[in-house]
Design an enzyme around this catalytic site. Structure first.
Site, PDB file in Angstrom:
ATOM      1  CB  SER A 252      -0.865   0.015   1.256  1.00  0.00           C
ATOM      2  OG  SER A 252      -0.002   0.114   2.373  1.00  0.00           O
ATOM      3  CE  LYS A 253      -2.547   6.489  -2.156  1.00  0.00           C
ATOM      4  NZ  LYS A 253      -3.237   7.062  -3.276  1.00  0.00           N
ATOM      5  NE  ARG A 254      -2.944   5.917   5.108  1.00  0.00           N
ATOM      6  CZ  ARG A 254      -4.143   5.840   5.592  1.00  0.00           C
ATOM      7  NH1 ARG A 254      -4.468   4.836   6.366  1.00  0.00           N
ATOM      8  NH2 ARG A 254      -5.039   6.755   5.328  1.00  0.00           N
ATOM      9  CE  LYS A 255       1.562  -0.126   7.193  1.00  0.00           C
ATOM     10  NZ  LYS A 255       0.895  -1.329   7.601  1.00  0.00           N
ATOM     11  NE  ARG A 467       1.041   8.166   1.018  1.00  0.00           N
ATOM     12  CZ  ARG A 467       0.892   8.498  -0.253  1.00  0.00           C
ATOM     13  NH1 ARG A 467       1.866   8.271  -1.109  1.00  0.00           N
ATOM     14  NH2 ARG A 467      -0.222   9.046  -0.665  1.00  0.00           N
TER      15      ARG A 467
END
Ligand code: GLU
Length: 498
Positions: A252-255, A467
């Site tokens: 996921s782009k969060r990580k 982020r």
């Protein structure tokens, strides 16, 4: 039998590494035996699909060398290859299902469905359509349609029994029909849902092998029913393991940066990224890590695919990229860095930013460091600033990032407008509000003009930096929820003020 494979990306966002991963495996399986690899654009979500996103997907696959034999740009014998251009085909097939009793028209309103689901939730039942419209007689249906009542078409699903199907990697899979909803096939706007479009198109396009992510396994019963209703043979099903973050969660782009463009802009070589994706769930017969696309294409076999979730690991990818860079001869190296950044087009974007601030050309390097290279790693202390506590810095970074994540296009004006609105929403001076963003982008308190820098860096690098900064501040799950909620209020405020 010739093998025909496909990918069917939805043009609703950034070109995802998962799409490239699937393209790599599908393409190899077809091309190793002289078959065809098809690119089909799944733009059934009319609201979220954009031409820009489609273009980015095509460009990023081309950059990786993952070319296709048939597609929306190249054409081919089974076109059109964009689902929004195939509406008449879906209509015709849905009519056939209705006529043969495999599908029915449903007039239930959104409110009615919500009520139904709430009751099911209360009773602790699985939430699914209760079949209210499945028994309406033909005359009533015709009359209500003629009167202009909005409606969808749903498929019939057996009330009991078990759906059994083969997955080439996993063997037989069983899913009870009780878990399967009476899926909407055609929406009120006349667009098909994924489930109808995917089956009709895979069949009409002669797809022999469906190779896609494992998140689609639970959809197979719906698809199998449709194949049976139409009297069509099912293609071979291959559900690949999902790419994962280092903590095993779904990539996921969060990580982890997930946009192919990020890797391109950050200076990865396409052949290194392709090689790396080729090691995800697959290993060469001689276990070597480094191989070309041609070698992968020749060597791929389903027997060598393993199902444990492959970890997409930045450090490993960087290592691999370094291996590739070192094999370039000096002329090729020079050419590659020009293609990447040091070319007149890219430099032209920098000149207006730096000319006024340059007294000596050697000033350029320190000024441009964060625009050409990575910015330095950050500490939380750097992100808090005058009048902005760490908590608030998190809120600023979170909201601005969420705003940019859904922004269409990447224009200076829109970047500015979002920041201005955010400062208003948080009742901060624009300058104060921008402090953490400045640091997130450039790693310094003072840098070249912020919005111009963001335009130059592009949306992928900019958002990855924001982020990362947010992660440096550290946001707990609870805080995350609060931030998501507060972002919704910000969005509403922005809509109101427009
Ligand atoms: N649009 C779907 C996706 O991008 C396609 C799934 C499939 O391959 O059937 O994940």
């Amino acid at each position: 039998m010739t093998i025909r494979t496909r990918i069917a990306p939805s043009p609703t966002g950034d070109p995802h590494v998962g799409t490239a991963y699937m393209a790599l495996f599908n393409r190899a399986l077809a091309q190793q035996v002289g078959g065809a690899f098809v690119l089909r654009i799944e733009d059934t979500d009319a609201e979220r699909s954009t031409d820009d996103s489609e273009q980015l997907i095509l460009d990023s696959l081309r950059w990786l060398g993952l070319t296709w034999d048939e597609g929306p740009d190249t054409g081919g014998p089974h076109g059109p290859y964009r689902q929004s251009e195939r509406l008449a085909i879906y209509r015709e097939h849905v009519d056939r299902l209705i006529a043969e009793g495999h599908a029915f028209v449903c007039f239930c309103t959104r409110e009615r469905l919500e009520e139904m689901r709430a009751e099911q939730r209360e009773r602790g039942e699985t939430q699914r359509y209760d079949g209210r419209c499945s028994g309406l007689d033909r005359e009533e249906v015709a009359a209500r349609i003629a009167a202009g009542e909005p409606h969808v078409v749903r498929m019939r699903v057996p009330a009991e029994g078990i759906c059994r199907f083969e997955d080439a990697l996993r063997g037989e899979i069983e899913i009870p029909y009780q878990q399967i909803d009476m899926q909407v096939l055609l929406k009120a706007d006349g667009f098909p849902t994924y489930h109808l479009a995917v089956v009709v198109d895979d069949h009409l396009m002669g797809i022999t092998h469906i190779v896609r992510g494992e998140e689609w396994i639970n959809s197979v019963p719906k698809h199998k029913l449709l194949y049976d209703y139409f009297g069509w043979p099912m293609p071979v099903m291959v559900h690949m393991p999902l790419l994962r973050n280092p903590d095993q969660s779904k990539l996921s782009k969060r990580k982890n940066p997930t946009s192919v463009n990020y890797y391109r802009e950050a200076g990865f070589l396409p052949e290194a990224l392709v090689n790396y994706l080729g090691t995800m769930g697959f290993s060469m017969p001689d276990e070597r890590d480094l191989f070309t696309l041609q070698e992968f294409t020749a060597a791929l076999s389903l027997e060598r695919i393993t199902l444990g979730g492959p970890i997409f690991d930045q450090a490993k990818l960087r290592w691999m990229n370094g291996q590739y860079i070192r094999t370039l001869d000096d002329a090729a190296f020079a050419q590659r860095i020009q293609d990447w950044m040091l070319n007149p087009d890219r430099l032209a974007g920098l000149i207006p930013l730096i000319k006024e601030r340059t007294e000596q050309f050697s000033d350029l390097v320190p000024q441009l460091g964060y625009l050409i290279g990575d910015r330095p790693a950050l500490t939380p202390e750097q992100l808090a600033g005058k009048g902005v506590e760490l908590d608030q810095a998190a809120q600023i970074l979170h909201h601005y990032l969420a705003y940019l994540d859904q922004l269409r296009g990447w224009e200076r004006e829109a970047l500015f407008r979002g920041a201005e609105a955010l400062a208003g929403f948080l009742e901060l001076k624009l300058k104060d509000c921008l402090q953490p963003v400045f640091v997130a982008i450039s790693g310094r308190k003072v840098s070249l003009p912020l919005f111009d820098s963001m335009v130059f860096l592009g949306s992928d690098i900019t958002r990855v930096r924001l982020r990362d900064a947010l992660q440096v501040v550290g946001v707990s799950k609870k805080q995350q929820k609060r931030l998501d909620k507060s972002f919704q209020s910000f969005e509403q405020a922005m809509l109101r003020d427009r």
